[in-house]
Design an enzyme around this catalytic site. Sequence first.
Site, mmCIF file in Angstrom:
data_model
loop_
_atom_site.group_PDB
_atom_site.id
_atom_site.type_symbol
_atom_site.label_atom_id
_atom_site.label_comp_id
_atom_site.label_asym_id
_atom_site.label_seq_id
_atom_site.Cartn_x
_atom_site.Cartn_y
_atom_site.Cartn_z
ATOM 1 N N ARG A 202 -5.726 4.873 -18.289
ATOM 2 C CA ARG A 202 -6.597 3.772 -18.723
ATOM 3 C C ARG A 202 -6.445 3.597 -20.229
ATOM 4 N NH1 ARG A 202 -13.048 4.001 -18.082
ATOM 5 N NH2 ARG A 202 -12.919 5.150 -20.036
ATOM 6 N N SER A 271 -15.487 1.026 -9.486
ATOM 7 C CA SER A 271 -16.619 1.398 -10.331
ATOM 8 C C SER A 271 -17.877 0.740 -9.790
ATOM 9 C CB SER A 271 -16.391 0.929 -11.772
ATOM 10 O OG SER A 271 -15.328 1.635 -12.373
ATOM 11 N N LYS A 300 -16.074 3.134 -24.099
ATOM 12 C CA LYS A 300 -15.648 1.752 -23.900
ATOM 13 C C LYS A 300 -16.519 0.826 -24.751
ATOM 14 C CE LYS A 300 -16.127 1.192 -19.465
ATOM 15 N NZ LYS A 300 -16.004 0.532 -18.139
#
Length: 376
Positions: A202, A271, A300
Site C-alpha cells: 500500500r 475495509s 493515512k
Amino acid sequence: MNKYYRIMDANFNRAREGLRVVEEVARFILNDPGLTMEARELRHRLSLAQQFFPGGGVAFLHARDVAADVGAAAPPAGEEERDVIQLVLANFKRVQEAARVLEEYATLCDGEGPFKEIRYRAYRLERQVVERLRQLGPEDSVPPERPVPVPAGGYHCHRSRAVCRIDCSLYVITGDKFGHGRPIVEVAVAAIDGGATVLQLREKDFTSRQLVDVGHQLRHLTRQRGVTFIVNDRVDIALAVDADGVHLGQDDLPVGMARRILGPGKIIGISTHSLEQALEAQRQGADYIGVGPVYETHTKDDVLPPVGVDLVRQVSARVSIPKVAIGGIKAHNVAEVMKAGADGVAVVTAVWAAGDVSGAARELLSRVREAGAGNR
C-alpha cells in the site's frame, strides 16, 4: 530423540503421500504442467528437508516401527461418496496438518526446515487446483460440486472453506515513508522473518510503474517464503504482478466486479467501518474484512474516527469470514482486540517504523498467539 523422529517420519510420509495424490490429479486430469511441477517440488523439498536433521534421512528410517504403532490398526473412517474435488481437498488437509506437526517437532529435534513455507504454499496450491477442477465440464468426468451449506447469518461462500483460507494473524502493510529510508523489500524481508503471515503493498504516492516494480519484487519474495501477498486498491496492479489478491476500500470497485476481473482463485478483502458494511462485504463474497480504525491512527491522510473495540466485538458475533483489526494496533493493545474476536491484526508503523522490524513483528505475533489466534 527416537520418539520424536518416529512422529516426524510418519508426518513426512503423510505429507508426501498427499502431495503425490495431488500431483497425479494435476498431471493426468488437469494436464497442467505448472501445477504438476509445484506439487512435485513441494514433495521433493520435504524429502530434502530430512537431510538437515541429525543423522539425515537414514535416522528417520531407523526410527520407523510400524509393528509398534498403536494407531496403525485404527478402524478406517466411515465411507462416503467422494468426487475428485473432495479427494483433492482431503489430501491437501493431510499435507497441511502434517506440515504443521513437522514445524512444531522440528524445534525438539535440533533441526529446522521449510515447513511453514510448505504449508502456506500448499494453501495456495489447493486454491489453484480446486478452481481448475471446478472449471472442467461434465465431459471431463468430474462430478458437479455439492452445494455448500449456508451458515447462520446468511453467508454463502461459493468456494469451500479450505479454498477461502487465509492466515491473517499478523497482516503487515507497507509504509515507505515510515521506513527511515530503508528499501521496501529490505523491510519486508525483516517483517517476514519476524512472522508476518500477510504482506500488503500500500503506497498511495507511488506511480503505477513504481508499484509494478516493487510489486514484482515482493511477489517473488512472498512466493519464496510462503506468505500471502495482497495489493491495496489497485486490481490492475494485483493482476500485473500476480498477487494473491487485492484489498478494497468502501469507495473502490464492488466485490463482484473485482472478482470478475481477478478470477475466482484470488483473495478479496474489504475495509469496513460499521457492522452494516461488514455484513454487506460478507454477503458480496469477500474473503476477509478489515475492521477499523479501532484506535486513533495517523498513517493515512483521510483517516476516519476510531470505531473502538466494541465494533470488533459486534462484527465478530455476526460475521463468519476472517476479521482483521486495523488502526492504531500496537503490542500493548493486541490482546484487547483479539479477545474481542478478531482473527488477526493489521499494522503499519508498529512494524514498518520499528528499529528492529523482525523483533517488532515477532512480539506482535507472539501476543496474537497468546490471545488464542495462533492456530486457525
